[in-house]
Scaffold this motif. Structure first.
Motif, PDB file in Angstrom:
ATOM      1  N   MET A   1      19.733  47.275  11.913  1.00  0.00           N
ATOM      2  CA  MET A   1      20.150  47.544  10.545  1.00  0.00           C
ATOM      3  C   MET A   1      21.155  46.500  10.088  1.00  0.00           C
ATOM      4  N   VAL A   2      21.084  46.164   8.807  1.00  0.00           N
ATOM      5  CA  VAL A   2      22.086  45.301   8.185  1.00  0.00           C
ATOM      6  C   VAL A   2      22.932  46.163   7.258  1.00  0.00           C
ATOM      7  N   ILE A   3      24.238  46.084   7.419  1.00  0.00           N
ATOM      8  CA  ILE A   3      25.155  46.815   6.556  1.00  0.00           C
ATOM      9  C   ILE A   3      25.989  45.792   5.788  1.00  0.00           C
ATOM     10  N   PHE A   4      25.931  45.876   4.468  1.00  0.00           N
ATOM     11  CA  PHE A   4      26.659  44.952   3.613  1.00  0.00           C
ATOM     12  C   PHE A   4      27.925  45.595   3.056  1.00  0.00           C
ATOM     13  N   ASP A   5      29.004  44.847   3.059  1.00  0.00           N
ATOM     14  CA  ASP A   5      30.127  45.176   2.205  1.00  0.00           C
ATOM     15  C   ASP A   5      29.690  44.901   0.769  1.00  0.00           C
ATOM     16  N   CYS A   6      30.470  45.316  -0.193  1.00  0.00           N
ATOM     17  CA  CYS A   6      30.112  45.078  -1.599  1.00  0.00           C
ATOM     18  C   CYS A   6      30.915  43.924  -2.195  1.00  0.00           C
ATOM     19  N   ASP A   7      32.211  44.146  -2.410  1.00  0.00           N
ATOM     20  CA  ASP A   7      33.036  43.146  -3.086  1.00  0.00           C
ATOM     21  C   ASP A   7      33.218  41.904  -2.232  1.00  0.00           C
ATOM     22  N   GLY A   8      32.924  40.760  -2.832  1.00  0.00           N
ATOM     23  CA  GLY A   8      33.069  39.503  -2.113  1.00  0.00           C
ATOM     24  C   GLY A   8      31.857  39.134  -1.300  1.00  0.00           C
ATOM     25  N   PRO A 156      21.563  52.968  16.731  1.00  0.00           N
ATOM     26  CA  PRO A 156      22.785  52.752  17.519  1.00  0.00           C
ATOM     27  C   PRO A 156      23.660  51.664  16.910  1.00  0.00           C
ATOM     28  N   ALA A 157      24.954  51.813  17.068  1.00  0.00           N
ATOM     29  CA  ALA A 157      25.892  50.830  16.517  1.00  0.00           C
ATOM     30  C   ALA A 157      25.601  49.424  17.045  1.00  0.00           C
ATOM     31  N   GLY A 158      25.187  49.337  18.307  1.00  0.00           N
ATOM     32  CA  GLY A 158      24.913  48.031  18.893  1.00  0.00           C
ATOM     33  C   GLY A 158      23.714  47.322  18.303  1.00  0.00           C
ATOM     34  N   ASN A 159      22.914  48.034  17.505  1.00  0.00           N
ATOM     35  CA  ASN A 159      21.754  47.438  16.850  1.00  0.00           C
ATOM     36  C   ASN A 159      22.021  47.140  15.373  1.00  0.00           C
ATOM     37  N   CYS A 160      23.288  47.134  14.994  1.00  0.00           N
ATOM     38  CA  CYS A 160      23.667  46.892  13.598  1.00  0.00           C
ATOM     39  C   CYS A 160      24.427  45.574  13.484  1.00  0.00           C
ATOM     40  N   ILE A 161      24.235  44.924  12.343  1.00  0.00           N
ATOM     41  CA  ILE A 161      25.016  43.731  12.035  1.00  0.00           C
ATOM     42  C   ILE A 161      25.597  43.902  10.641  1.00  0.00           C
ATOM     43  N   VAL A 162      26.878  43.589  10.507  1.00  0.00           N
ATOM     44  CA  VAL A 162      27.628  43.800   9.272  1.00  0.00           C
ATOM     45  C   VAL A 162      27.928  42.449   8.630  1.00  0.00           C
ATOM     46  N   LEU A 163      27.786  42.380   7.312  1.00  0.00           N
ATOM     47  CA  LEU A 163      28.194  41.181   6.576  1.00  0.00           C
ATOM     48  C   LEU A 163      29.442  41.528   5.777  1.00  0.00           C
ATOM     49  N   GLU A 164      30.536  40.856   6.091  1.00  0.00           N
ATOM     50  CA  GLU A 164      31.850  41.156   5.540  1.00  0.00           C
ATOM     51  C   GLU A 164      32.543  39.892   5.042  1.00  0.00           C
ATOM     52  N   ASP A 165      33.573  40.109   4.215  1.00  0.00           N
ATOM     53  CA  ASP A 165      34.395  38.976   3.799  1.00  0.00           C
ATOM     54  C   ASP A 165      35.883  39.233   4.023  1.00  0.00           C
ATOM     55  N   SER A 166      36.249  40.469   4.372  1.00  0.00           N
ATOM     56  CA  SER A 166      37.668  40.795   4.527  1.00  0.00           C
ATOM     57  C   SER A 166      38.027  41.071   5.979  1.00  0.00           C
ATOM     58  N   ASN A 167      39.291  40.858   6.317  1.00  0.00           N
ATOM     59  CA  ASN A 167      39.758  41.151   7.672  1.00  0.00           C
ATOM     60  C   ASN A 167      39.637  42.638   7.994  1.00  0.00           C
ATOM     61  N   ALA A 168      39.900  43.498   6.989  1.00  0.00           N
ATOM     62  CA  ALA A 168      39.780  44.932   7.212  1.00  0.00           C
ATOM     63  C   ALA A 168      38.348  45.306   7.562  1.00  0.00           C
ATOM     64  N   GLY A 169      37.392  44.692   6.890  1.00  0.00           N
ATOM     65  CA  GLY A 169      35.993  44.970   7.175  1.00  0.00           C
ATOM     66  C   GLY A 169      35.557  44.466   8.533  1.00  0.00           C
ATOM     67  N   VAL A 170      36.039  43.297   8.901  1.00  0.00           N
ATOM     68  CA  VAL A 170      35.735  42.752  10.232  1.00  0.00           C
ATOM     69  C   VAL A 170      36.282  43.670  11.315  1.00  0.00           C
ATOM     70  N   GLU A 171      37.493  44.172  11.113  1.00  0.00           N
ATOM     71  CA  GLU A 171      38.095  45.077  12.087  1.00  0.00           C
ATOM     72  C   GLU A 171      37.300  46.374  12.193  1.00  0.00           C
ATOM     73  N   ALA A 172      36.819  46.877  11.048  1.00  0.00           N
ATOM     74  CA  ALA A 172      36.005  48.089  11.060  1.00  0.00           C
ATOM     75  C   ALA A 172      34.723  47.886  11.862  1.00  0.00           C
ATOM     76  N   ALA A 173      34.071  46.747  11.675  1.00  0.00           N
ATOM     77  CA  ALA A 173      32.848  46.445  12.418  1.00  0.00           C
ATOM     78  C   ALA A 173      33.142  46.324  13.911  1.00  0.00           C
ATOM     79  N   ARG A 174      34.243  45.668  14.251  1.00  0.00           N
ATOM     80  CA  ARG A 174      34.601  45.490  15.663  1.00  0.00           C
ATOM     81  C   ARG A 174      34.831  46.842  16.319  1.00  0.00           C
TER      82      ARG A 174
END
Length: 221
Positions: A1-8, A156-174
């Motif tokens: 699955m691909v999960i996108f942030d919105c803003d940015g 499963p979380a391990g089968n997901c990839i997140v596209l982010e632009d913020s440090n908060a979002g990167v931390e959430a994905a991690r």
């Protein structure tokens, strides 16, 4: 699955939103510039931003300040929202890969509805696949929002990839145990996270996805 942030990532509304917050901060006595607010507030949740403004200004903000600012942002996005450069083509190409797609953002559903309808992205996104950290009380950098999105498709979380632009979002994905791609100019600092992918433009995202998928197929074989 691909999960996108919105803003940015899909909609270029973060700077406009933080300018509203900066204006509010100045109204209560904190002399902060729009540029400073953008660096400080990007990716943040309104409750914490309200607390920071109160701390820096010494003022008492009204209990409904969060809703007041959200309404200002929604009104602005109905007319001023624009897509991030390359967002529409990237989203079409991602969907063509046959991967399930969801949105996970700290923005409210009302904000995202305004942003997506104003930019036309609502024609490519199903409302039930859009999730608000604010409305679900799962704000980033907590991982809950991304885990919730994955659970909706039993992935499963391990089968997901997140596209982010913020440090908060990167931390959430991690914290969620998901792979993450950071969209940010390559000359700007980024979190120190082993395995974090970086791209400077959305046109690089789908080729990266294809390489990852190809590598997974080879490893499975």
């Amino acid at each position: 699955m691909v999960i996108f942030d919105c803003d940015g990532v899909l909609v270029d509304g973060e700077y406009l939103s933080t300018c509203i917050m900066a204006r509010e901060a100045r109204k209560y006595g904190w002399n902060i510039t729009d540029e400073q607010a953008n660096k400080m507030f990007t990716g943040g949740e309104l409750a914490k931003i309200r607390d920071r403004i109160a701390q820096e200004s010494g003022a008492t903000l009204p209990d409904d300040w969060d809703m007041h600012v959200q309404n200002l942002i929604v009104s602005m996005m109905k007319t001023d929202a624009q897509t991030v450069d390359g967002a529409e083509d990237m989203l079409k190409a991602t969907l063509s890969l046959g991967l399930p797609v969801r949105i996970g953002s700290n923005s409210s559903m009302a904000e995202m509805e305004a942003k997506f309808s104003s930019t036309g992205l609502d024609q490519m996104l199903d409302e039930e696949r859009i999730h608000s950290g604010r409305d679900l009380n799962m704000p980033k950098p907590r991982p809950d929002l991304y885990l919730y999105a994955a659970e909706q498709d039993n992935i499963p979380a391990g089968n997901c990839i997140v596209l982010e632009d913020s440090n908060a979002g990167v931390e959430a994905a991690r914290l969620a145990g998901m792979a993450c791609v950071l969209l940010r100019d390559l000359d700007k600092p980024a979190p120190e996270w082993p395995g974090l992918y970086r791209i400077g433009h959305l046109s690089e995202f789908v080729p990266l996805l294809r390489r990852i998928m190809s590598r997974q197929k080879r490893e499975a074989a």
